[in-house]
Design a protein around this motif. Structure first.
Motif, PDB file in Angstrom:
ATOM      1  N   GLU A   1       1.032   1.202  14.358  1.00 25.27           N
ATOM      2  CA  GLU A   1       0.236   2.315  14.860  1.00 25.27           C
ATOM      3  C   GLU A   1       0.977   3.145  15.905  1.00 25.27           C
ATOM      4  O   GLU A   1       0.501   4.191  16.300  1.00 25.27           O
ATOM      5  CB  GLU A   1      -1.064   1.788  15.474  1.00 25.27           C
ATOM      6  N   GLY A   2       2.112   2.701  16.393  1.00 31.35           N
ATOM      7  CA  GLY A   2       2.776   3.377  17.492  1.00 31.35           C
ATOM      8  C   GLY A   2       3.739   4.463  17.055  1.00 31.35           C
ATOM      9  O   GLY A   2       3.854   4.799  15.879  1.00 31.35           O
ATOM     10  N   PHE A   3       4.458   4.997  18.035  1.00 30.59           N
ATOM     11  CA  PHE A   3       5.389   6.091  17.791  1.00 30.59           C
ATOM     12  C   PHE A   3       6.507   5.664  16.852  1.00 30.59           C
ATOM     13  O   PHE A   3       7.062   6.475  16.131  1.00 30.59           O
ATOM     14  CB  PHE A   3       5.972   6.573  19.120  1.00 30.59           C
ATOM     15  N   GLY A   4       6.841   4.382  16.845  1.00 26.80           N
ATOM     16  CA  GLY A   4       7.894   3.874  15.968  1.00 26.80           C
ATOM     17  C   GLY A   4       7.400   3.454  14.606  1.00 26.80           C
ATOM     18  O   GLY A   4       8.065   2.686  13.918  1.00 26.80           O
ATOM     19  N   ALA A   5       6.231   3.931  14.201  1.00 22.82           N
ATOM     20  CA  ALA A   5       5.664   3.561  12.907  1.00 22.82           C
ATOM     21  C   ALA A   5       6.675   3.767  11.793  1.00 22.82           C
ATOM     22  O   ALA A   5       7.328   4.785  11.709  1.00 22.82           O
ATOM     23  CB  ALA A   5       4.410   4.383  12.638  1.00 22.82           C
ATOM     24  N   GLY A   6       6.786   2.789  10.940  1.00 22.89           N
ATOM     25  CA  GLY A   6       7.765   2.836   9.866  1.00 22.89           C
ATOM     26  C   GLY A   6       8.936   1.918  10.139  1.00 22.89           C
ATOM     27  O   GLY A   6       9.552   1.408   9.215  1.00 22.89           O
ATOM     28  N   LEU A   7       9.253   1.674  11.404  1.00 27.21           N
ATOM     29  CA  LEU A   7      10.396   0.832  11.754  1.00 27.21           C
ATOM     30  C   LEU A   7       9.933  -0.594  12.055  1.00 27.21           C
ATOM     31  O   LEU A   7      10.314  -1.195  13.045  1.00 27.21           O
ATOM     32  CB  LEU A   7      11.140   1.421  12.960  1.00 27.21           C
ATOM     33  N   VAL A   8       9.068  -1.107  11.205  1.00 32.54           N
ATOM     34  CA  VAL A   8       8.534  -2.460  11.377  1.00 32.54           C
ATOM     35  C   VAL A   8       9.191  -3.353  10.336  1.00 32.54           C
ATOM     36  O   VAL A   8       9.063  -3.142   9.139  1.00 32.54           O
ATOM     37  CB  VAL A   8       7.006  -2.475  11.205  1.00 32.54           C
ATOM     38  N   GLY A   9       9.926  -4.366  10.788  1.00 31.01           N
ATOM     39  CA  GLY A   9      10.620  -5.232   9.865  1.00 31.01           C
ATOM     40  C   GLY A   9      11.849  -4.558   9.285  1.00 31.01           C
ATOM     41  O   GLY A   9      12.203  -3.438   9.625  1.00 31.01           O
ATOM     42  N   LEU A  10      12.520  -5.255   8.386  1.00 28.30           N
ATOM     43  CA  LEU A  10      13.734  -4.722   7.785  1.00 28.30           C
ATOM     44  C   LEU A  10      13.387  -3.877   6.564  1.00 28.30           C
ATOM     45  O   LEU A  10      12.621  -4.311   5.698  1.00 28.30           O
ATOM     46  CB  LEU A  10      14.659  -5.870   7.369  1.00 28.30           C
ATOM     47  N   PRO A  11      13.914  -2.661   6.489  1.00 26.42           N
ATOM     48  CA  PRO A  11      13.677  -1.844   5.299  1.00 26.42           C
ATOM     49  C   PRO A  11      14.207  -2.551   4.054  1.00 26.42           C
ATOM     50  O   PRO A  11      15.206  -3.280   4.109  1.00 26.42           O
ATOM     51  CB  PRO A  11      14.463  -0.567   5.580  1.00 26.42           C
ATOM     52  N   SER A  12      13.552  -2.353   2.935  1.00 22.65           N
ATOM     53  CA  SER A  12      13.954  -3.044   1.722  1.00 22.65           C
ATOM     54  C   SER A  12      13.814  -2.138   0.508  1.00 22.65           C
ATOM     55  O   SER A  12      13.150  -1.107   0.554  1.00 22.65           O
ATOM     56  CB  SER A  12      13.106  -4.304   1.529  1.00 22.65           C
ATOM     57  N   LEU A  13      14.430  -2.541  -0.571  1.00 24.96           N
ATOM     58  CA  LEU A  13      14.410  -1.802  -1.823  1.00 24.96           C
ATOM     59  C   LEU A  13      12.998  -1.757  -2.384  1.00 24.96           C
ATOM     60  O   LEU A  13      12.303  -2.760  -2.427  1.00 24.96           O
ATOM     61  CB  LEU A  13      15.359  -2.469  -2.815  1.00 24.96           C
ATOM     62  N   TRP A  14      12.572  -0.561  -2.839  1.00 28.67           N
ATOM     63  CA  TRP A  14      11.250  -0.467  -3.440  1.00 28.67           C
ATOM     64  C   TRP A  14      11.229  -1.200  -4.763  1.00 28.67           C
ATOM     65  O   TRP A  14      12.172  -1.149  -5.546  1.00 28.67           O
ATOM     66  CB  TRP A  14      10.877   0.994  -3.689  1.00 28.67           C
ATOM     67  N   GLY A  15      10.138  -1.897  -5.016  1.00 26.52           N
ATOM     68  CA  GLY A  15       9.944  -2.557  -6.299  1.00 26.52           C
ATOM     69  C   GLY A  15       8.484  -2.482  -6.686  1.00 26.52           C
ATOM     70  O   GLY A  15       7.628  -3.021  -5.989  1.00 26.52           O
ATOM     71  N   GLY A  16       8.179  -1.811  -7.780  1.00 22.98           N
ATOM     72  CA  GLY A  16       6.791  -1.665  -8.199  1.00 22.98           C
ATOM     73  C   GLY A  16       6.222  -2.956  -8.751  1.00 22.98           C
ATOM     74  O   GLY A  16       6.918  -3.740  -9.394  1.00 22.98           O
ATOM     75  N   ASP A  17       4.955  -3.175  -8.490  1.00 19.85           N
ATOM     76  CA  ASP A  17       4.271  -4.371  -8.982  1.00 19.85           C
ATOM     77  C   ASP A  17       2.971  -3.945  -9.659  1.00 19.85           C
ATOM     78  O   ASP A  17       1.977  -3.650  -9.000  1.00 19.85           O
ATOM     79  CB  ASP A  17       3.989  -5.327  -7.819  1.00 19.85           C
ATOM     80  N   ASP A  18       2.997  -3.920 -10.981  1.00 22.04           N
ATOM     81  CA  ASP A  18       1.814  -3.561 -11.763  1.00 22.04           C
ATOM     82  C   ASP A  18       1.218  -4.773 -12.466  1.00 22.04           C
ATOM     83  O   ASP A  18       0.454  -4.629 -13.423  1.00 22.04           O
ATOM     84  CB  ASP A  18       2.168  -2.496 -12.807  1.00 22.04           C
ATOM     85  N   SER A  19       1.563  -5.967 -11.985  1.00 21.75           N
ATOM     86  CA  SER A  19       1.138  -7.184 -12.686  1.00 21.75           C
ATOM     87  C   SER A  19      -0.375  -7.317 -12.760  1.00 21.75           C
ATOM     88  O   SER A  19      -0.908  -7.870 -13.724  1.00 21.75           O
ATOM     89  CB  SER A  19       1.732  -8.418 -11.994  1.00 21.75           C
ATOM     90  N   ALA A  20      -1.090  -6.792 -11.755  1.00 25.87           N
ATOM     91  CA  ALA A  20      -2.544  -6.954 -11.730  1.00 25.87           C
ATOM     92  C   ALA A  20      -3.217  -6.272 -12.924  1.00 25.87           C
ATOM     93  O   ALA A  20      -4.265  -6.723 -13.390  1.00 25.87           O
ATOM     94  CB  ALA A  20      -3.116  -6.399 -10.430  1.00 25.87           C
ATOM     95  N   VAL A  21      -2.612  -5.193 -13.413  1.00 24.26           N
ATOM     96  CA  VAL A  21      -3.240  -4.469 -14.520  1.00 24.26           C
ATOM     97  C   VAL A  21      -2.591  -4.799 -15.860  1.00 24.26           C
ATOM     98  O   VAL A  21      -3.023  -4.281 -16.903  1.00 24.26           O
ATOM     99  CB  VAL A  21      -3.183  -2.946 -14.284  1.00 24.26           C
ATOM    100  N   LEU A  22      -1.564  -5.639 -15.856  1.00 25.38           N
ATOM    101  CA  LEU A  22      -0.888  -6.000 -17.096  1.00 25.38           C
ATOM    102  C   LEU A  22      -1.310  -7.374 -17.604  1.00 25.38           C
ATOM    103  O   LEU A  22      -0.800  -7.850 -18.613  1.00 25.38           O
ATOM    104  CB  LEU A  22       0.633  -5.966 -16.897  1.00 25.38           C
ATOM    105  N   ASN A  23      -2.235  -8.020 -16.889  1.00 26.75           N
ATOM    106  CA  ASN A  23      -2.754  -9.315 -17.318  1.00 26.75           C
ATOM    107  C   ASN A  23      -3.723  -9.150 -18.484  1.00 26.75           C
ATOM    108  O   ASN A  23      -4.147  -8.046 -18.827  1.00 26.75           O
ATOM    109  CB  ASN A  23      -3.470 -10.011 -16.151  1.00 26.75           C
ATOM    110  N   ASP A  24      -4.102 -10.290 -19.072  1.00 27.96           N
ATOM    111  CA  ASP A  24      -5.099 -10.257 -20.139  1.00 27.96           C
ATOM    112  C   ASP A  24      -6.440  -9.753 -19.619  1.00 27.96           C
ATOM    113  O   ASP A  24      -7.221  -9.154 -20.357  1.00 27.96           O
ATOM    114  CB  ASP A  24      -5.261 -11.652 -20.755  1.00 27.96           C
TER     115      ASP A  24
END
Length: 447
Positions: free
Chosen positions: A99-122
C-alpha cells in the motif's frame, strides 16, 4: 495468476460484472469468460496497432535523414518493452503489491507465468478470474509499449539508438510498473480513490515526464535555436504519413479505452463499452476542430501537424474518464486538449525545449488536464486526490527518468556526435536511408 490483477475481482463484485452477476443476467459463467477474454484480446491488438500509428506519425514528422532510424527505434522499443514486461514488469505491477509509496517493489520480481488450470479442469471454476490469464497479460503489456513510444518522438533526431533502448528497458521493466502498481495494481493511489480509467496519467503523462527529462538532458537539435533567439523551422518529411499515423492511433484508442472496461459479459458492459467508444471519438473530434480554429486565429493559417496533434490531445484528455461524460462534454474535454497543444507547443520553443513531434504537450499536459477533469463528470472522484496522483506520478517518473538519462549520459553517452547528427541518424546508426533517392548521403538519381 496475479493476486491483484488490476483489482478486477473487486471491481467485478462492486459493479456486478463477475460470474455471479452473469448468472443473474442469464449468462453462463463460461460465456462471460469467453466474451471478456475476447474483449481483452481485441482491445490488446488494437493497442498494439497503435505502435504502427506512433511509427508513422514520428516518421512523418522527422526529417528525411532520420526516418529509417525512427522506424527502427519504434519496432525495437515495442519488442523490448514486451520482453521486459514479461520477465519483470507484469509481476512487479500486479503481484504482492503493498500500500505504500514503494508499491510494486515487494519481494523479488519474477517471470510472468499464466495459470488457467482452474478453467481447464473437467469441472471448470470461473470464479478465479473472469478472463484468460494470457489475455490479461497481453492487454497490460501493450500499454507499457505505448508509454515508451511517447518518448521516442520527443528525443528523435539526436539520441543514440542503444542508450535509448537501455532507457526503454528501465522504463518498461521498473519505472512504469511501479507507478502503475500504485493505481491499477491496487496500491496506495487506488486506496485513496484516484481515478484514471485507462491511463491519462499512468500511461500518457508518465511517458510525457520521461520524454521531458530526456529532452532537457539531451538538449535541442543542433541549429534548432540560434544564438540570436530565433527558432529555425525543421519541417517533417511526410505529412500524409503523419496524418495516417494519427488515424491509426485514433482507431487503436478504441481498444485502449474501450477494453479498459475489463468485462463484456452483460448488457451493462456492452452499453458501457459503447459509450466509451462514442466519448473517445467525440473527444478526438473536438480536439481536431479546436486545434484548427486556434491555429487559424493565432497564425492565420491552419497547421496540419498541429491539427493531428489536436486529435491526439483530445484522445489523451478523455482517457482518464471516458466512461462518465455525456458525448457533448467529452467533445469539450477534447477541445480543451486541442487548445492546450496549440498554446504550449510554441511555449516549449521559447523555453528551448526541443520536442520533435509535440509529445510533451499532447501526452504530458493533456494527460494532466484529462486527469484533473474527471471530477467534472464523476461524483466519486476528488479534485484533491486527482491532483495528488498527478503530482506523485510526476515526481516519481520525473526523478527516476532523469537519474536514468544522466547515468547513461555520464557513462556511454546518449547523443549523436555533431557530424552524425548533421548527416542524419539513418547513415550514422544504420548505414542506410529510408529514401535513398532523396537522402543527404547518396547521389540523387537523374531521370
Amino acid at each position: 495468476m496475479a493476486a491483484t490483477k488490476r483489482l478486477v475481482l473487486v471491481t467485478a463484485a462492486v459493479l456486478g460484472t463477475g460470474p455471479a452477476a452473469w448468472a443473474d443476467a442469464g449468462v453462463s459463467a463460461e460465456t462471460g469468460y469467453l466474451l471478456s477474454t475476447l474483449l481483452f484480446l481485441m482491445g490488446g491488438f488494437l493497442v498494439m496497432w497503435m505502435a504502427a500509428g506512433f511509427t508513422m506519425l514520428e516518421a512523418g514528422l522527422v526529417r528525411v535523414k532520420n526516418v529509417a532510424d525512427i522506424c527502427l527505434k519504434n519496432i525495437s522499443l515495442y519488442s523490448l518493452s514486451c520482453i521486459m514486461f514479461l520477465i519483470i514488469g507484469y509481476n512487479l505491477m500486479y503481484s504482492g503489491v503493498g500500500e505504500g509509496f514503494g508499491a510494486g517493489l515487494v519481494g523479488l520480481p519474477s517471470l510472468w507465468g499464466g495459470d488457467d488450470s482452474a478453467v481447464l479442469n473437467d469441472t471448470p471454476d470461473f470464479s478465479a478470474a473472469p478472463y484468460a490469464a494470457g489475455s490479461d497479460f497481453f492487454f497490460q503489456m501493450v500499454f507499457v509499449a505505448t508509454t515508451a513510444s511517447i518518448v521516442s518522438g520527443t528525443v528523435a533526431e539526436r539520441v543514440r539508438l542503444f542508450p535509448f533502448l537501455v532507457f526503454v528497458a528501465v522504463l518498461a521493466g521498473l519505472i512504469y510498473p511501479v507507478e502503475g502498481a500504485w493505481h491499477w495494481g491496487g496500491g496506495w493511489l487506488a486506496g485513496m480513490g484516484f481515478a484514471d480509467f485507462a491511463g491519462s496519467t499512468v500511461v500518457h503523462a508518465a511517458g510525457g515526464w520521461a520524454a521531458l527529462t530526456g529532452a532537457l538532458i539531451l538538449g535541442p537539435r543542433r541549429g534548432r535555436y540560434t544564438p540570436a533567439g530565433q527558432i529555425r523551422p525543421m519541417p517533417g518529411s511526410n505529412l500524409p504519413m503523419a496524418t495516417l499515423g494519427t488515424f491509426i492511433l485514433w482507431v487503436g484508442w478504441f481498444g485502449f479505452n474501450g477494453a479498459s472496461q475489463l468485462a463484456f459479459a452483460s448488457a451493462g458492459d456492452a452499453v458501457a463499452v459503447s459509450n466509451i467508444f462514442v466519448n473517445t471519438n467525440m473527444a478526438a473530434s473536438g480536439g481536431v476542430i479546436a486545434a484548427m480554429a486556434a491555429t487559424k486565429l493565432i497564425y492565420r493559417k491552419t497547421d496540419l501537424s498541429m491539427v493531428c496533434n489536436g486529435a491526439l490531445a483530445g484522445l489523451v484528455s478523455i482517457t482518464a474518464g471516458p466512461d462518465t461524460p455525456a458525448p457533448i462534454i467529452a467533445m469539450l474535454i477534447g477541445a480543451v486538449g486541442g487548445v492546450i497543444v496549440v498554446l504550449t507547443v510554441p511555449l516549449l520553443d521559447r523555453l528551448k525545449i526541443d520536442d520533435v513531434v509535440g509529445a510533451i504537450p499532447v501526452h504530458l499536459l493533456c494527460g494532466i488536464w484529462g486527469t484533473l477533469a474527471v471530477p467534472l463528470t464523476n461524483d466519486d472522484a476528488s479534485f484533491t486526490i486527482q491532483l495528488a496522483g498527478v503530482a506523485a506520478v510526476g515526481a516519481f517518473v520525473g526523478v527516476t527518468s532523469a537519474v536514468t538519462w544522466l547515468i547513461l549520459k555520464m557513462t556511454v553517452g546518449i547523443r549523436l556526435h555533431q557530424e552524425d547528427e548533421a548527416s542524419g541518424a539513418d547513415l550514422a546508426e544504420l548505414g542506410l536511408e529510408a529514401y535513398p533517392e532523396f537522402g543527404s548521403g547518396s547521389q540523387k538519381l537523374r531521370y
